[in-house]
Design a protein around this motif. Structure first.
Motif, mmCIF file in Angstrom:
data_model
loop_
_atom_site.group_PDB
_atom_site.id
_atom_site.type_symbol
_atom_site.label_atom_id
_atom_site.label_comp_id
_atom_site.label_asym_id
_atom_site.label_seq_id
_atom_site.Cartn_x
_atom_site.Cartn_y
_atom_site.Cartn_z
ATOM 1 N N GLU A 80 22.587 82.186 93.688
ATOM 2 C CA GLU A 80 23.002 83.450 94.282
ATOM 3 C C GLU A 80 24.507 83.664 94.148
ATOM 4 O OE1 GLU A 80 20.991 81.225 95.676
ATOM 5 O OE2 GLU A 80 19.137 82.356 95.429
ATOM 6 N N SER A 81 25.307 82.608 94.460
ATOM 7 C CA SER A 81 26.759 82.763 94.361
ATOM 8 C C SER A 81 27.193 82.952 92.912
ATOM 9 C CB SER A 81 27.462 81.544 94.966
ATOM 10 O OG SER A 81 27.113 80.355 94.275
ATOM 11 N N THR A 82 26.510 82.282 92.002
ATOM 12 C CA THR A 82 26.822 82.446 90.573
ATOM 13 C C THR A 82 26.534 83.873 90.132
ATOM 14 O OG1 THR A 82 26.250 80.136 90.146
ATOM 15 C CG2 THR A 82 26.319 81.607 88.252
ATOM 16 N N GLU A 83 25.395 84.401 90.561
ATOM 17 C CA GLU A 83 25.018 85.759 90.164
ATOM 18 C C GLU A 83 26.003 86.784 90.719
ATOM 19 O OE1 GLU A 83 20.886 88.291 89.704
ATOM 20 O OE2 GLU A 83 21.014 86.727 91.232
ATOM 21 N N ARG A 84 26.429 86.591 91.978
ATOM 22 C CA ARG A 84 27.393 87.521 92.574
ATOM 23 C C ARG A 84 28.716 87.508 91.808
ATOM 24 N NH1 ARG A 84 25.445 85.418 97.489
ATOM 25 N NH2 ARG A 84 27.266 84.065 97.661
ATOM 26 N N LEU A 85 29.161 86.309 91.428
ATOM 27 C CA LEU A 85 30.424 86.195 90.692
ATOM 28 C C LEU A 85 30.321 86.853 89.324
ATOM 29 C CD1 LEU A 85 33.270 85.019 90.589
ATOM 30 C CD2 LEU A 85 32.292 82.908 89.693
ATOM 31 N N LEU A 86 29.211 86.621 88.624
ATOM 32 C CA LEU A 86 29.036 87.206 87.297
ATOM 33 C C LEU A 86 28.990 88.731 87.353
ATOM 34 C CD1 LEU A 86 26.375 84.782 85.730
ATOM 35 C CD2 LEU A 86 28.802 84.930 85.172
ATOM 36 N N LEU A 87 28.363 89.273 88.401
ATOM 37 C CA LEU A 87 28.235 90.723 88.516
ATOM 38 C C LEU A 87 29.591 91.408 88.693
ATOM 39 C CD1 LEU A 87 25.020 91.019 90.712
ATOM 40 C CD2 LEU A 87 25.317 91.876 88.375
ATOM 41 N N LYS A 88 30.595 90.651 89.108
ATOM 42 C CA LYS A 88 31.929 91.234 89.262
ATOM 43 C C LYS A 88 32.648 91.405 87.931
ATOM 44 C CE LYS A 88 32.655 89.541 93.972
ATOM 45 N NZ LYS A 88 33.487 88.676 94.865
ATOM 46 N N THR A 89 32.179 90.702 86.907
ATOM 47 C CA THR A 89 32.898 90.729 85.626
ATOM 48 C C THR A 89 32.035 91.145 84.439
ATOM 49 O OG1 THR A 89 32.443 88.368 85.339
ATOM 50 C CG2 THR A 89 34.528 88.959 86.364
ATOM 51 N N PRO A 98 28.307 93.191 82.757
ATOM 52 C CA PRO A 98 27.283 94.211 82.991
ATOM 53 C C PRO A 98 26.021 93.580 83.598
ATOM 54 C CG PRO A 98 28.190 94.397 80.769
ATOM 55 C CD PRO A 98 28.709 93.110 81.331
ATOM 56 N N ALA A 99 25.294 94.358 84.386
ATOM 57 C CA ALA A 99 24.123 93.857 85.099
ATOM 58 C C ALA A 99 23.074 93.278 84.142
ATOM 59 C CB ALA A 99 23.508 94.967 85.945
ATOM 60 N N GLU A 100 22.868 93.954 82.981
ATOM 61 C CA GLU A 100 21.867 93.471 82.025
ATOM 62 C C GLU A 100 22.247 92.096 81.479
ATOM 63 O OE1 GLU A 100 21.126 96.274 78.958
ATOM 64 O OE2 GLU A 100 20.334 97.823 80.303
ATOM 65 N N ARG A 101 23.534 91.917 81.186
ATOM 66 C CA ARG A 101 24.006 90.629 80.666
ATOM 67 C C ARG A 101 23.848 89.536 81.732
ATOM 68 N NH1 ARG A 101 24.250 86.718 77.364
ATOM 69 N NH2 ARG A 101 26.238 85.653 77.135
ATOM 70 N N ALA A 126 21.647 89.493 84.170
ATOM 71 C CA ALA A 126 20.213 89.202 84.299
ATOM 72 C C ALA A 126 19.753 88.245 83.212
ATOM 73 C CB ALA A 126 19.411 90.499 84.245
ATOM 74 N N SER A 127 20.251 88.463 81.985
ATOM 75 C CA SER A 127 19.882 87.592 80.868
ATOM 76 C C SER A 127 20.385 86.166 81.092
ATOM 77 C CB SER A 127 20.463 88.156 79.568
ATOM 78 O OG SER A 127 20.238 87.267 78.493
ATOM 79 N N ILE A 128 21.635 86.042 81.551
ATOM 80 C CA ILE A 128 22.213 84.718 81.804
ATOM 81 C C ILE A 128 21.454 84.004 82.916
ATOM 82 C CG2 ILE A 128 24.258 83.512 82.671
ATOM 83 C CD1 ILE A 128 25.950 85.684 81.278
ATOM 84 N N MET A 129 21.157 84.708 83.991
ATOM 85 C CA MET A 129 20.481 84.079 85.132
ATOM 86 C C MET A 129 19.066 83.656 84.771
ATOM 87 S SD MET A 129 22.809 83.857 87.301
ATOM 88 C CE MET A 129 21.768 83.101 88.552
ATOM 89 N N GLU A 130 18.385 84.451 83.941
ATOM 90 C CA GLU A 130 17.049 84.056 83.493
ATOM 91 C C GLU A 130 17.102 82.756 82.710
ATOM 92 O OE1 GLU A 130 15.288 87.222 81.332
ATOM 93 O OE2 GLU A 130 14.726 88.365 83.115
ATOM 94 N N GLU A 131 18.158 82.628 81.892
ATOM 95 C CA GLU A 131 18.272 81.419 81.070
ATOM 96 C C GLU A 131 18.543 80.196 81.931
ATOM 97 O OE1 GLU A 131 20.839 79.637 77.319
ATOM 98 O OE2 GLU A 131 20.895 81.760 77.772
ATOM 99 N N ILE A 132 19.477 80.296 82.886
ATOM 100 C CA ILE A 132 19.821 79.106 83.663
ATOM 101 C C ILE A 132 18.770 78.795 84.718
ATOM 102 C CG2 ILE A 132 22.284 79.452 83.277
ATOM 103 C CD1 ILE A 132 22.570 80.434 86.120
#
Length: 332
Positions: free
Chosen positions: A75-84, A86-89, A91-97
């Motif tokens: 959750e914290s990783t996803e929140r941090l990524l969303l700040k920098t 795009p949402a689609e990118r 989502a792709s990263i989170m699905e992979e990890i």
């Protein structure tokens, strides 16, 4: 003004500053991908001003000596990524990890259950399957192959025998397909329900803590408590194993752990294990149990948890079948 250094470049600067001996030891602890990334950055650094080297070393020192603990989560990783990003990118990263562990696609495939992987691969071209099976470890490839339909498996084997070096472009194409179709779907399908995760946590608690926390949860949310209890798999649930499954389990557990686990088990549980052993083995186990004397409940709980964990591992490998649903007459 030079662009700020990126992660691999900072690592390269730090390693060069530490000297060849220290850098060699650090390379020895890195994954192949990390070595490649740092090596490329190192080769392309050129001249690094002294003040930049000093800044990198200071930054490293601050990070290493910083107080307090950091806790990372999905959750914290996803929140941090969303700040920098795009949402689609994101989502792709989170699905992979969220998918199976592993740095490369082939590492990840090696951690996918062979039945799951075989069910996907049986719909692919035999040549594609042949490529995949040559890239994973031999024991895992063997288990996947055994799960494929016989005729299809033979087609795959023949292509593996005739296979020469796979062109880099073809290999990258297979990787892209696996990542886009299989891994992303697997990551989505394996996101676990919160009650399932809590059931695993409850399975690992000692009996007193489990009873105390479950009682408190029942007062706050009886529905959740009942759902967690239904998902838990306890030592007593091993009664649902058939004779063949129990014998497979017996061959995989340490005898001293089994004796300790049965020391605190109901008599009917002990008899179930004894019935599935040779007369001599059962007698030796009974003697071991008697020789234990008084034991701590905590030690019994840990031994029983270890055997339950072994049963779950065997079930995940398809060697035994854990029945669904709770027995109404389980010993509480």
């Amino acid at each position: 003004m030079p662009a700020p250094l990126q992660g691999p470049q900072k690592a390269a600067v730090l390693m060069l500053a530490l000297g060849e001996a220290a850098a060699a030891r650090m390379f020895g602890r890195m994954h192949e991908d990390e070595i490649r990334d740092v090596s490329i950055a190192m080769a392309q650094l050129g001249t690094v001003p002294a003040e930049v080297v000093e800044q990198v070393c200071e930054e490293f020192g601050r990070a290493l000596g910083g107080p307090g603990n950091l806790v990372g989560s999905y959750e914290s990783t996803e929140r941090l990524l969303l700040k920098t990003l795009p949402a689609e990118r994101v989502a792709s990263i989170m699905e992979e990890i969220r998918g199976p562990a592993g740095r490369t696609m082939w590492d990840k495939l090696g951690n996918v259950n062979e039945v799951v992987l075989a069910n996907y691969l049986k719909n692919e071209y035999p040549q594609t399957v042949a490529v995949v099976l040559t890239k994973v470890k031999a024991d895992h490839a063997a288990r996947v192959l055994s799960q494929l339909p016989e005729g299809f498996a033979m087609e795959v084997v023949m292509r593996m025998l005739r296979m020469e070096n796979v062109q880099k472009e073809a290999l990258e194409g297979v990787e892209r397909t696996l990542k886009a179709e299989f891994m992303s779907n697997l990551a989505r399908s394996t996101r676990r329900d919160a009650h399932e995760m809590m059931a695993e946590i409850f399975n690992s608690l000692d009996r007193q803590s489990e009873a105390r926390i479950m009682a408190a949860l029942e007062e706050r949310n009886r529905e959740s408590a009942e759902r967690i209890r239904s998902l838990m798999f306890t030592f007593e649930d091993l009664k649902r194993l058939d004779a063949q499954g129990l014998q497979v389990l017996l061959r995989s557990v340490e005898k001293d752990k089994l004796a300790l686990a049965l020391k605190g088990a109901p008599e009917e549980m002990r008899e179930m294990f004894f019935r599935n052993m040779t007369e001599r083995a059962a007698k030796l186990l009974k003697d071991d149990i008697a020789a234990l004397g008084p034991v701590r409940l905590k030690d019994v709980d840990e031994a029983q948890a270890a055997i339950v964990a072994a049963a779950k591992d065997l079930a995940a490998q398809g060697q035994i079948q854990l029945s669904e649903g709770k027995d109404d007459q389980l010993v509480e």
